[in-house]
Design an enzyme around this catalytic site. Structure first.
Site, PDB file in Angstrom:
ATOM      1  N   GLY A   1       0.773  -1.226   0.000  1.00  0.00           N
ATOM      2  CA  GLY A   1       0.000   0.000   0.000  1.00  0.00           C
ATOM      3  C   GLY A   1       0.807   1.280   0.000  1.00  0.00           C
TER       4      GLY A   1
ATOM      5  CG  ASP B   1       4.889  -1.538  -7.545  1.00  0.00           C
ATOM      6  OD1 ASP B   1       5.737  -1.365  -8.440  1.00  0.00           O
ATOM      7  OD2 ASP B   1       5.178  -1.626  -6.339  1.00  0.00           O
TER       8      ASP B   1
ATOM      9  CE  LYS C   1       7.381  -3.993  -9.686  1.00  0.00           C
ATOM     10  NZ  LYS C   1       7.695  -4.247  -8.271  1.00  0.00           N
TER      11      LYS C   1
END
Length: 715
Positions: A179, A269, A309
């Site tokens: 988070g 991510d 990412k």
């Protein structure tokens, strides 16, 4: 989902780099567009520092690892039309020049094969020029929930401020555990705009740590932030949090429309642990990255921003993904933040100004969604002939550029690992780290955030403690050799690991802090809170035991071809009624239905016998389903809850409450509403974590499994 392991590769066959696009061209294209992050050397260093030009260049180079794709003169690359002969996912191919780069990089990475992972990771942390940044953010700025991921997103936001067009923002965060992207964005917004200006709503999704059917190696089990912001997390109708699903994508899209409206920013991510298959990293994460991109293209509003990412981009599937993004976003750049470990392959692809109304995109999106219905995306998205030569040329330049950065970092780390550093080198490194940290704070205007503007300002104590679990030991070569040893040698290795775990648990446990008194947490009956989802076929993870116990279970299961979790004849006993239920006598098509049958009969017998004492003997309580039933019984049906750890492993409920029958019947009726094991928990998840009940249950499970494993191995 942040998984930061150094990549190691078995030595591949040699190959020579193809002559072609040199690094000079790459460096020319890596400069930032006008108006972004231009720094003058005289303004950069305080007067007390008088560094040589090389040190200044090294500091600046730490921040300037980026590549911007240059569009054609007409400003666009067009998505291929299917009318010109070949459809999507119809042709398999690779680009020889990129595969040669992959081999060349793998040769450099393979030099790490014999370095022990713990020692190597500690060394690269010490050598990291950006290593002081997280520490200063925690100590000086006291930023919320600082991790490396926090530092990286904060850097991306400042590198491309166009990602956030103003204080009114709706964001969606994919593969977000634990988070830190969310807390970084919160810090960015409230230190750039006044409190009254900011109007921000967010949702996030990740593989659900509360769903025991999710595998450990694909999930971040750190829920310190998630637990206290559960209302903002989307785990979808199946409760898995898996975005590689067409149904879950549709559910996420509906939730965003209902709760956010337009979504202006999406971050992704995601990663998968590839430490034991490092030569397949890009292929392993291919489908996940595809799902993240398709989700963004479906949900993001026109003009919105997307950051994802990725890792090496040598495979044709990755080339097609980057071409797709370049066709539907006004600007795409590849960026390696200074706080990203220099020796790994990760980069962040930042996409600005989404062209949502692209007609060609809208025609192919349904076909992209279909690829999320199971299966793996192995074929490149577009035909090879559809990719423009100028795009492929730029993509190869970008790959060479980031391969060069990574190769130099690995070789530098190897050299400093092998050679004892001199006092001068240590001092120079300390100076470099201080200057890089100063530049990060100066360049990105890092300021303190008032406590009341932090997301968890009322629950900060819950996330202060660091969270790190080291699963892997030894070098890559040693771990590969262990795969080939005999069963006897495997058992010997597991016995040694068990001894180490036993010491670890003994040191960590303080019974005076965690032991539940007979009164438990008081007599406060819990309301029933039902969590439904996809039935758990096999229990693969649990937050109610140490992750090493589950890793050990996998190894033992491979040797003994049985599930060692249920070793030791687990059962529930009514001592005064001379009645017992043995767990292993219950069978079902999956784990969920087996435990449902067991607990349903247990509750039926509680109503029938109304026993004054109930004992769970040698029975691991590893699912939220089982833990929630015991928690419910201990807080309303019985007055006393006690754990016995050694040599007898028991959870004892005693002293029935006055409303025993009504509360037990209420729970039984809720259990009977299950449809083939689709109920996953019966009480608010918050009741099961970060309290004495959780600590005692974890210790019970850890010590029980430890003793069972020792018995199996003959310790």
């Amino acid at each position: 989902m942040e998984i930061s392991h150094e990549t190691r590769l078995a030595p591949p066959g040699g190959a020579v780099l193809r002559n072609g696009c040199g690094l000079g061209a790459a460096a020319g294209n890596s400069t930032s567009p006008p108006g972004r992050n231009h720094h003058n050397r005289s303004n950069y260093f305080p007067r007390r520092h008088k560094p040589e030009t090389s040190l200044y260049d090294e500091v600046m180079g730490t921040f300037d690892k980026s590549f911007v794709y240059l569009k054609p003169k007409d400003g666009i690359w067009s998505l291929p039309s299917e009318d010109n002969g070949r459809g999507l996912f119809s042709e398999y191919y690779q680009f020889d020049s990129l595969q040669e780069l992959k081999i060349k990089l793998n040769e450099v990475k393979s030099q790490l094969n014999d370095y022990p992972i713990i020692e190597w990771s500690a060394h690269t942390r010490r050598k990291n020029p950006a290593g002081e940044i997280p520490w200063r953010l925690k100590t000086d700025i006291k930023a919320e929930f600082v991790t490396i991921a926090w530092c990286k997103l904060f850097e991306c936001l400042n590198k491309c401020p166009e990602m956030v067009k103003g204080p009114q923002l709706n964001s969606l965060h994919l593969c977000e555990a634990p988070g830190a992207f969310i807390t970084a964005l919160n810090h960015y917004l409230f230190t750039r705009y006044s409190e009254n200006e900011v109007q921000w709503k967010w949702l996030a999704t990740t593989l659900n740590p509360y769903y025991e059917g999710n595998p450990m190696d694909k999930m971040i089990p750190d829920d310190r932030f998630i637990l206290y912001t559960l209302e903002n997390w989307l785990f979808h109708k199946d409760f898995t949090g898996n975005i590689i699903s067409k149904a879950n994508l549709e559910h996420m899209k509906q939730q965003c429309e209902q709760r956010l409206g337009e979504v202006h920013l999406i971050t992704a991510d995601g990663s998968i642990d590839c430490v034991d298959a490092p030569d397949c990293q890009e292929e392993t994460v291919d489908l996940l990255h595809f799902a993240e991109i398709v989700t963004a293209l479906e949900i993001l509003a026109d003009g919105g921003s997307f950051v994802v990412k990725m890792f090496t981009l040598f495979e044709a599937t990755s080339v097609c993904k980057l071409f797709l993004l370049n066709c539907v976003f006004q600007e795409v750049q590849v960026f390696k933040p200074c706080t990203s470990k220099r020796g790994n392959s990760e980069v962040y692809v930042i996409c600005l100004n989404y062209q949502k109304n692209n007609a060609a995109l809208q025609s192919i999106l349904p076909k992209l969604r279909e690829q999320l219905n199971g299966g793996k995306v192995l074929m490149p998205l577009f035909a090879k002939a559809s990719l423009p030569r100028e795009f492929l040329l730029q993509h190869e330049i970008m790959c060479r550029l980031f391969m060069s950065y990574q190769s130099k970092a690995i070789e530098s780390n190897i050299q400093s690992f092998e050679i004892k550093p001199t006092k001068v080198r240590i001092k120079n490194l300390q100076t470099l780290r201080a200057l890089v940290c100063d530049e990060y704070f100066r360049r990105y205007k890092v300021r303190k955030l008032p406590e009341n503007l932090k997301i968890l300002y009322k629950s900060n104590a819950a996330i202060d403690k660091g969270y790190k679990v080291q699963i892997y030991n030894g070098s890559y070569s040693e771990r590969e050799m262990l795969k080939c040893i005999t069963v006897e040698e495997q058992i010997f290795q597991l016995r040694k690991q068990l001894n180490d775990l036993e010491k670890c648990f003994a040191d960590a446990w303080d019974s005076s802090d965690h032991e539940l008194k007979p009164s438990g947490d008081g007599n406060r009956p819990l309301p029933i809170t039902i969590y439904n989802g996809q039935p758990i076929a096999t229990l693969k993870s649990s937050l109610f035991t140490h992750i090493h116990m589950l890793v050990m279970r996998e190894k033992l299961n491979g040797i003994y071809a049985t599930d060692v979790l249920w070793y030791g004849d687990p059962q529930v006993v009514f001592p005064r009624e001379c009645y017992s239920l043995k767990y292993n006598e219950f069978h079902g098509p999956n784990f969920s239905e087996q435990q449902e049958k067991f607990f349903k009969l247990l509750l039926e017998n509680l109503l029938k016998h109304q026993p004054s004492v109930v004992k769970f003997q040698n029975m691991p309580i590893l699912s939220h389903y089982a833990a929630s039933i015991i928690r419910y019984l201990s807080l309303g049906v019985y007055k006393s809850l006690e754990f016995s750890y050694h040599p007898v492993f028991e959870i004892t409920l005693a002293e029935p409450c006055d409303n025993f029958a009504s509360l037990t019947e209420h729970l039984y009726k809720a259990l009977c509403c299950s449809c083939s094991g689709d109920i996953l928990c019966f009480v608010n998840i918050l009741e099961l974590h970060y309290n004495n009940f959780n600590k005692s249950l974890k210790h019970y499970n850890n010590t029980l499994l430890l003793e069972n494993y020792k018995s199996i191995l003959g310790n």
